[in-house]
Write a protein that holds these residues in place. Sequence first.
Motif, short mmCIF file in Angstrom:
data_model
loop_
_atom_site.label_atom_id
_atom_site.label_comp_id
_atom_site.label_asym_id
_atom_site.label_seq_id
_atom_site.Cartn_x
_atom_site.Cartn_y
_atom_site.Cartn_z
N MET A 272 -3.93 0.53 5.41
CA MET A 272 -4.38 0.21 4.08
C MET A 272 -4.65 -1.30 4.01
SD MET A 272 -2.47 0.99 0.41
CE MET A 272 -2.38 2.73 0.69
N GLU A 273 -5.69 -1.68 3.35
CA GLU A 273 -6.04 -3.09 3.19
C GLU A 273 -5.10 -3.77 2.19
OE1 GLU A 273 -8.44 -4.68 4.93
OE2 GLU A 273 -8.80 -2.82 6.02
N LEU A 274 -4.90 -5.08 2.37
CA LEU A 274 -4.00 -5.82 1.49
C LEU A 274 -4.41 -5.72 0.02
CD1 LEU A 274 -3.33 -9.08 3.54
CD2 LEU A 274 -1.66 -7.33 2.90
N ALA A 275 -5.70 -5.79 -0.27
CA ALA A 275 -6.15 -5.71 -1.66
C ALA A 275 -5.77 -4.36 -2.27
CB ALA A 275 -7.67 -5.92 -1.74
N GLU A 276 -5.83 -3.31 -1.48
CA GLU A 276 -5.45 -1.98 -1.97
C GLU A 276 -3.94 -1.89 -2.19
OE1 GLU A 276 -6.28 1.96 -3.23
OE2 GLU A 276 -7.56 0.23 -2.95
N VAL A 277 -3.16 -2.50 -1.30
CA VAL A 277 -1.70 -2.53 -1.47
C VAL A 277 -1.34 -3.28 -2.75
CG1 VAL A 277 0.47 -3.37 -0.48
CG2 VAL A 277 -1.25 -2.34 1.01
N ILE A 278 -2.02 -4.37 -3.00
CA ILE A 278 -1.77 -5.13 -4.23
C ILE A 278 -2.05 -4.25 -5.45
CG2 ILE A 278 -2.56 -7.07 -5.65
CD1 ILE A 278 -3.06 -8.57 -2.93
N LYS A 279 -3.17 -3.58 -5.43
CA LYS A 279 -3.60 -2.76 -6.57
C LYS A 279 -2.72 -1.53 -6.78
CE LYS A 279 -7.58 -0.02 -8.06
NZ LYS A 279 -8.92 0.44 -7.67
N LYS B 195 4.87 -16.76 -5.21
CA LYS B 195 5.82 -16.83 -4.09
C LYS B 195 6.36 -15.45 -3.74
CE LYS B 195 7.62 -21.39 -5.38
NZ LYS B 195 8.83 -22.09 -5.86
N ALA B 196 6.71 -14.68 -4.76
CA ALA B 196 7.24 -13.33 -4.53
C ALA B 196 6.18 -12.43 -3.91
CB ALA B 196 7.74 -12.73 -5.84
N ARG B 197 4.97 -12.52 -4.41
CA ARG B 197 3.89 -11.69 -3.87
C ARG B 197 3.62 -12.02 -2.39
NH1 ARG B 197 0.09 -9.09 -7.49
NH2 ARG B 197 1.07 -8.91 -9.53
N VAL B 198 3.62 -13.30 -2.07
CA VAL B 198 3.36 -13.70 -0.67
C VAL B 198 4.44 -13.15 0.25
CG1 VAL B 198 3.26 -15.66 0.92
CG2 VAL B 198 1.93 -15.71 -1.19
N ILE B 199 5.70 -13.33 -0.09
CA ILE B 199 6.77 -12.89 0.82
C ILE B 199 6.81 -11.36 0.92
CG2 ILE B 199 8.65 -12.98 -0.88
CD1 ILE B 199 9.12 -14.09 2.70
N VAL B 200 6.63 -10.67 -0.18
CA VAL B 200 6.68 -9.20 -0.15
C VAL B 200 5.48 -8.64 0.61
CG1 VAL B 200 6.60 -7.11 -1.57
CG2 VAL B 200 8.12 -8.98 -2.21
N LEU B 201 4.30 -9.16 0.35
CA LEU B 201 3.11 -8.68 1.07
C LEU B 201 3.18 -9.00 2.56
CD1 LEU B 201 0.39 -9.55 -1.54
CD2 LEU B 201 0.75 -7.29 -0.53
N THR B 202 3.66 -10.19 2.90
CA THR B 202 3.78 -10.56 4.31
C THR B 202 4.79 -9.64 5.01
OG1 THR B 202 3.21 -12.85 3.81
CG2 THR B 202 4.29 -12.43 5.93
N THR B 203 5.87 -9.33 4.34
CA THR B 203 6.89 -8.47 4.93
C THR B 203 6.33 -7.09 5.24
OG1 THR B 203 8.63 -9.69 3.80
CG2 THR B 203 9.19 -7.47 4.61
N GLY B 204 5.62 -6.50 4.29
CA GLY B 204 5.03 -5.17 4.54
C GLY B 204 4.03 -5.20 5.67
N ALA B 205 3.21 -6.25 5.71
CA ALA B 205 2.23 -6.38 6.80
C ALA B 205 2.95 -6.50 8.14
CB ALA B 205 1.32 -7.58 6.56
N HIS B 206 4.03 -7.27 8.15
CA HIS B 206 4.77 -7.48 9.39
C HIS B 206 5.50 -6.21 9.83
CE1 HIS B 206 6.51 -10.07 12.44
NE2 HIS B 206 7.70 -9.57 12.16
N GLU B 207 6.09 -5.53 8.89
CA GLU B 207 6.91 -4.35 9.22
C GLU B 207 6.06 -3.14 9.61
OE1 GLU B 207 10.30 -3.65 9.35
OE2 GLU B 207 10.64 -5.81 9.27
N TRP C 84 4.12 -12.99 12.44
CA TRP C 84 4.44 -13.35 11.05
C TRP C 84 3.46 -14.42 10.54
CZ3 TRP C 84 7.67 -11.62 7.29
CH2 TRP C 84 7.84 -12.45 6.19
N GLU C 85 3.22 -15.41 11.37
CA GLU C 85 2.29 -16.49 11.01
C GLU C 85 0.92 -15.92 10.62
OE1 GLU C 85 1.28 -20.51 10.50
OE2 GLU C 85 3.15 -19.96 11.46
N GLY C 86 0.43 -15.00 11.41
CA GLY C 86 -0.88 -14.39 11.13
C GLY C 86 -0.88 -13.57 9.85
N HIS C 87 0.18 -12.79 9.64
CA HIS C 87 0.27 -12.00 8.41
C HIS C 87 0.37 -12.90 7.18
CE1 HIS C 87 0.57 -8.41 10.76
NE2 HIS C 87 1.76 -8.70 11.26
N HIS C 88 1.18 -13.94 7.30
CA HIS C 88 1.37 -14.86 6.18
C HIS C 88 0.04 -15.53 5.80
CE1 HIS C 88 3.35 -18.27 3.99
NE2 HIS C 88 4.20 -17.31 3.67
N ARG C 89 -0.71 -15.93 6.81
CA ARG C 89 -2.01 -16.56 6.58
C ARG C 89 -2.98 -15.56 5.93
NH1 ARG C 89 -2.29 -18.19 11.00
NH2 ARG C 89 -2.92 -17.69 12.27
#
Length: 174
Positions: free
Chosen positions: A1-8, A26-38, A160-165
């Motif tokens: 799933m694309e990040l924009a879709e996960v946000i929506k 800040k919360a959105r960045v850490i939560v979204l990065t975590t899901g992408a990483h996991e 993690w660096e790539g997902h965070h970016r």
Amino acid sequence: MELAEVIKTAINPALAILPQAMDTPKARVIVLTTGAHESKYKDRVQVLNGGGRGPAMGFWQCERGGGVKGVYTHPASTGHLHNLCAARNVPFDIPTIWATLETDDVLAAGVARLLYYTDPAPLPATDDTEGAWKLYLRTWRPGAYDRGSPAKRAQLRAEWEGHHRAVRVVMGLK
């Protein structure tokens, strides 16, 4: 799933249920990065190296006796989790919450946000990749990192660096 879709479909509805103060960039960045990483937003159940099912559920890969139990029992998050479960029509017990993470992305996103809420340190700035990494390690306690070789740890940190970016780009942040 694309990040924009996960946000929506997951992040926005979850954060709308939780207290407004929990919905920050800040919360959105850490939560979204975590899901992408996991899970890279592909697997709602942990896939083991041999192909079997692991103990972690949802895009954020929360374990029953780890993240779910932690959010369920922590004084800072238990009331918010109760409200989240009520809003999602999920019985308020650890086994049911954990099992539902596989099919309810809103609940899973909310649990992920609440797990970070249990940490007493402030969330890192949206561009603080290293601070976000340290918070992730402290709260998620990923086994692949803890048991990993130096090379595996370096690989995970680079991912993690790539997902965070990527999350920052989707969110329109630097």
